[in-house]
Motif scaffolding. Structure first.
Motif, PDB file in Angstrom:
ATOM      1  N   LEU A 178      61.626 -11.088  23.526  1.00  0.00           N
ATOM      2  CA  LEU A 178      62.692 -10.153  23.181  1.00  0.00           C
ATOM      3  C   LEU A 178      63.598 -10.841  22.167  1.00  0.00           C
ATOM      4  O   LEU A 178      64.058 -11.969  22.416  1.00  0.00           O
ATOM      5  CB  LEU A 178      63.500  -9.769  24.424  1.00  0.00           C
ATOM      6  CG  LEU A 178      62.717  -9.122  25.570  1.00  0.00           C
ATOM      7  CD1 LEU A 178      63.603  -8.982  26.814  1.00  0.00           C
ATOM      8  CD2 LEU A 178      62.187  -7.760  25.157  1.00  0.00           C
ATOM      9  N   VAL A 179      63.852 -10.164  21.055  1.00  0.00           N
ATOM     10  CA  VAL A 179      64.656 -10.764  19.993  1.00  0.00           C
ATOM     11  C   VAL A 179      65.751  -9.788  19.589  1.00  0.00           C
ATOM     12  O   VAL A 179      65.462  -8.715  19.050  1.00  0.00           O
ATOM     13  CB  VAL A 179      63.794 -11.129  18.772  1.00  0.00           C
ATOM     14  CG1 VAL A 179      64.669 -11.743  17.687  1.00  0.00           C
ATOM     15  CG2 VAL A 179      62.671 -12.074  19.168  1.00  0.00           C
ATOM     16  N   GLU A 180      67.010 -10.174  19.843  1.00  0.00           N
ATOM     17  CA  GLU A 180      68.144  -9.326  19.485  1.00  0.00           C
ATOM     18  C   GLU A 180      68.580  -9.592  18.042  1.00  0.00           C
ATOM     19  O   GLU A 180      68.400 -10.690  17.516  1.00  0.00           O
ATOM     20  CB  GLU A 180      69.349  -9.589  20.402  1.00  0.00           C
ATOM     21  CG  GLU A 180      69.123  -9.322  21.870  1.00  0.00           C
ATOM     22  CD  GLU A 180      68.770 -10.581  22.625  1.00  0.00           C
ATOM     23  OE1 GLU A 180      68.974 -10.614  23.847  1.00  0.00           O
ATOM     24  OE2 GLU A 180      68.280 -11.545  21.988  1.00  0.00           O
ATOM     25  N   SER A 181      69.194  -8.572  17.471  1.00  0.00           N
ATOM     26  CA  SER A 181      69.802  -8.699  16.156  1.00  0.00           C
ATOM     27  C   SER A 181      70.927  -7.688  16.031  1.00  0.00           C
ATOM     28  O   SER A 181      71.040  -6.781  16.871  1.00  0.00           O
ATOM     29  CB  SER A 181      68.761  -8.476  15.048  1.00  0.00           C
ATOM     30  OG  SER A 181      68.207  -7.180  15.151  1.00  0.00           O
ATOM     31  N   GLY A 182      71.757  -7.871  15.015  1.00  0.00           N
ATOM     32  CA  GLY A 182      72.782  -6.879  14.724  1.00  0.00           C
ATOM     33  C   GLY A 182      74.184  -7.243  15.141  1.00  0.00           C
ATOM     34  O   GLY A 182      75.121  -6.489  14.889  1.00  0.00           O
ATOM     35  N   GLY A 183      74.360  -8.377  15.795  1.00  0.00           N
ATOM     36  CA  GLY A 183      75.708  -8.778  16.177  1.00  0.00           C
ATOM     37  C   GLY A 183      76.535  -9.157  14.964  1.00  0.00           C
ATOM     38  O   GLY A 183      76.037  -9.245  13.841  1.00  0.00           O
ATOM     39  N   GLY A 184      77.820  -9.384  15.193  1.00  0.00           N
ATOM     40  CA  GLY A 184      78.706  -9.772  14.104  1.00  0.00           C
ATOM     41  C   GLY A 184      80.146  -9.647  14.511  1.00  0.00           C
ATOM     42  O   GLY A 184      80.463  -9.498  15.699  1.00  0.00           O
ATOM     43  N   SER A 185      81.011  -9.709  13.515  1.00  0.00           N
ATOM     44  CA  SER A 185      82.450  -9.601  13.745  1.00  0.00           C
ATOM     45  C   SER A 185      82.955  -8.289  13.168  1.00  0.00           C
ATOM     46  O   SER A 185      82.563  -7.900  12.064  1.00  0.00           O
ATOM     47  CB  SER A 185      83.174 -10.769  13.075  1.00  0.00           C
ATOM     48  OG  SER A 185      82.788 -12.000  13.650  1.00  0.00           O
ATOM     49  N   VAL A 186      83.829  -7.639  13.911  1.00  0.00           N
ATOM     50  CA  VAL A 186      84.353  -6.341  13.494  1.00  0.00           C
ATOM     51  C   VAL A 186      85.762  -6.196  14.036  1.00  0.00           C
ATOM     52  O   VAL A 186      86.110  -6.813  15.056  1.00  0.00           O
ATOM     53  CB  VAL A 186      83.429  -5.204  13.992  1.00  0.00           C
ATOM     54  CG1 VAL A 186      83.410  -5.144  15.512  1.00  0.00           C
ATOM     55  CG2 VAL A 186      83.791  -3.878  13.383  1.00  0.00           C
ATOM     56  N   GLY A 189      81.662 -10.745  23.226  1.00  0.00           N
ATOM     57  CA  GLY A 189      80.788 -11.520  24.083  1.00  0.00           C
ATOM     58  C   GLY A 189      79.418 -11.674  23.455  1.00  0.00           C
ATOM     59  O   GLY A 189      79.166 -11.197  22.350  1.00  0.00           O
ATOM     60  N   ILE A 190      78.558 -12.339  24.179  1.00  0.00           N
ATOM     61  CA  ILE A 190      77.157 -12.437  23.765  1.00  0.00           C
ATOM     62  C   ILE A 190      76.398 -11.310  24.447  1.00  0.00           C
ATOM     63  O   ILE A 190      76.491 -11.155  25.674  1.00  0.00           O
ATOM     64  CB  ILE A 190      76.551 -13.799  24.130  1.00  0.00           C
ATOM     65  CG1 ILE A 190      77.340 -14.927  23.464  1.00  0.00           C
ATOM     66  CG2 ILE A 190      75.087 -13.861  23.702  1.00  0.00           C
ATOM     67  CD1 ILE A 190      76.888 -16.313  23.884  1.00  0.00           C
ATOM     68  N   TYR A 191      75.670 -10.552  23.672  1.00  0.00           N
ATOM     69  CA  TYR A 191      74.918  -9.407  24.182  1.00  0.00           C
ATOM     70  C   TYR A 191      73.442  -9.776  24.270  1.00  0.00           C
ATOM     71  O   TYR A 191      72.864 -10.312  23.312  1.00  0.00           O
ATOM     72  CB  TYR A 191      75.120  -8.195  23.280  1.00  0.00           C
ATOM     73  CG  TYR A 191      76.454  -7.526  23.492  1.00  0.00           C
ATOM     74  CD1 TYR A 191      77.644  -8.148  23.116  1.00  0.00           C
ATOM     75  CD2 TYR A 191      76.543  -6.273  24.086  1.00  0.00           C
ATOM     76  CE1 TYR A 191      78.875  -7.548  23.333  1.00  0.00           C
ATOM     77  CE2 TYR A 191      77.763  -5.650  24.301  1.00  0.00           C
ATOM     78  CZ  TYR A 191      78.924  -6.301  23.921  1.00  0.00           C
ATOM     79  OH  TYR A 191      80.136  -5.701  24.140  1.00  0.00           O
ATOM     80  N   TYR A 192      72.858  -9.481  25.410  1.00  0.00           N
ATOM     81  CA  TYR A 192      71.464  -9.795  25.687  1.00  0.00           C
ATOM     82  C   TYR A 192      70.707  -8.519  26.043  1.00  0.00           C
ATOM     83  O   TYR A 192      71.225  -7.668  26.761  1.00  0.00           O
ATOM     84  CB  TYR A 192      71.343 -10.726  26.881  1.00  0.00           C
ATOM     85  CG  TYR A 192      72.052 -12.055  26.755  1.00  0.00           C
ATOM     86  CD1 TYR A 192      73.378 -12.186  27.142  1.00  0.00           C
ATOM     87  CD2 TYR A 192      71.383 -13.178  26.277  1.00  0.00           C
ATOM     88  CE1 TYR A 192      74.034 -13.399  27.046  1.00  0.00           C
ATOM     89  CE2 TYR A 192      72.031 -14.405  26.178  1.00  0.00           C
ATOM     90  CZ  TYR A 192      73.348 -14.500  26.572  1.00  0.00           C
ATOM     91  OH  TYR A 192      73.985 -15.718  26.479  1.00  0.00           O
ATOM     92  N   CYS A 193      69.463  -8.433  25.593  1.00  0.00           N
ATOM     93  CA  CYS A 193      68.591  -7.398  26.131  1.00  0.00           C
ATOM     94  C   CYS A 193      67.677  -8.048  27.169  1.00  0.00           C
ATOM     95  O   CYS A 193      67.356  -9.232  27.080  1.00  0.00           O
ATOM     96  CB  CYS A 193      67.791  -6.708  25.035  1.00  0.00           C
ATOM     97  SG  CYS A 193      66.641  -7.750  24.145  1.00  0.00           S
ATOM     98  N   GLY A 246      70.092 -13.568  22.817  1.00  0.00           N
ATOM     99  CA  GLY A 246      71.479 -13.119  22.728  1.00  0.00           C
ATOM    100  C   GLY A 246      71.966 -13.030  21.298  1.00  0.00           C
ATOM    101  O   GLY A 246      71.478 -13.735  20.408  1.00  0.00           O
ATOM    102  N   THR A 247      72.934 -12.134  21.090  1.00  0.00           N
ATOM    103  CA  THR A 247      73.566 -11.986  19.789  1.00  0.00           C
ATOM    104  C   THR A 247      75.073 -11.845  19.999  1.00  0.00           C
ATOM    105  O   THR A 247      75.508 -11.116  20.897  1.00  0.00           O
ATOM    106  CB  THR A 247      72.984 -10.788  19.017  1.00  0.00           C
ATOM    107  OG1 THR A 247      73.528 -10.751  17.699  1.00  0.00           O
ATOM    108  CG2 THR A 247      73.238  -9.463  19.717  1.00  0.00           C
TER     109      THR A 247
END
Length: 122
Positions: free
Chosen positions: A3-11, A90-94, A115-116
């Motif tokens: 499982l590979v997460e993507s799309g996190g960032g700062s907003v 936070g760190i988001y995990y699937c 995590g992302t």
């Protein structure tokens, strides 16, 4: 299983982000998928789940702001996050599991992404 997460960032608060999780190594459509998050110094908590039949559940803190969806043809899980708040940081995990229950507990999941990071500033 991978499982590979993507799309996190700062907003900034009020903004939106879309997280994705690419799955491989198992029959994606047979599993339910859950997004967890972990804020600094806090326990990992379930944010949203989508069952193998497409039914969804959300944590009370994100209901109405987040939307979980999956694409069985692309083996991809998404989390659309809107009206973000600093407490969503936070760190988001699937995570994947056969036969999920809700609320979800992280101890019940064997398959995790790396995590992302999501950071929401006020």
């Amino acid at each position: 299983v991978e499982l590979v997460e993507s799309g996190g960032g700062s907003v900034q608060a009020g903004g939106s982000l879309r997280l994705s999780c690419a799955a491989s190594g198992y029959t994606f459509s047979d599993y339910c998928m859950t997004w967890f998050r972990q804020a600094p110094g806090k326990e990992r908590e379930g944010v949203a789940v989508i069952f193998s039949d497409g039914d969804t559940r959300y944590a009370r803190s994100v209901k109405g702001r987040f939307s979980i969806a999956k694409d069985n043809t692309m083996n991809t899980l998404n989390l659309q996050m809107s009206s973000l708040k600093p407490e969503d940081t936070g760190i988001y995990y699937c995570a994947a599991r056969r036969g999920c229950v809700w609320p979800a507990h992280p101890d019940n999941f064997n398959y995790w992404g790396q995590g992302t990071q999501v950071t929401v500033s006020s």
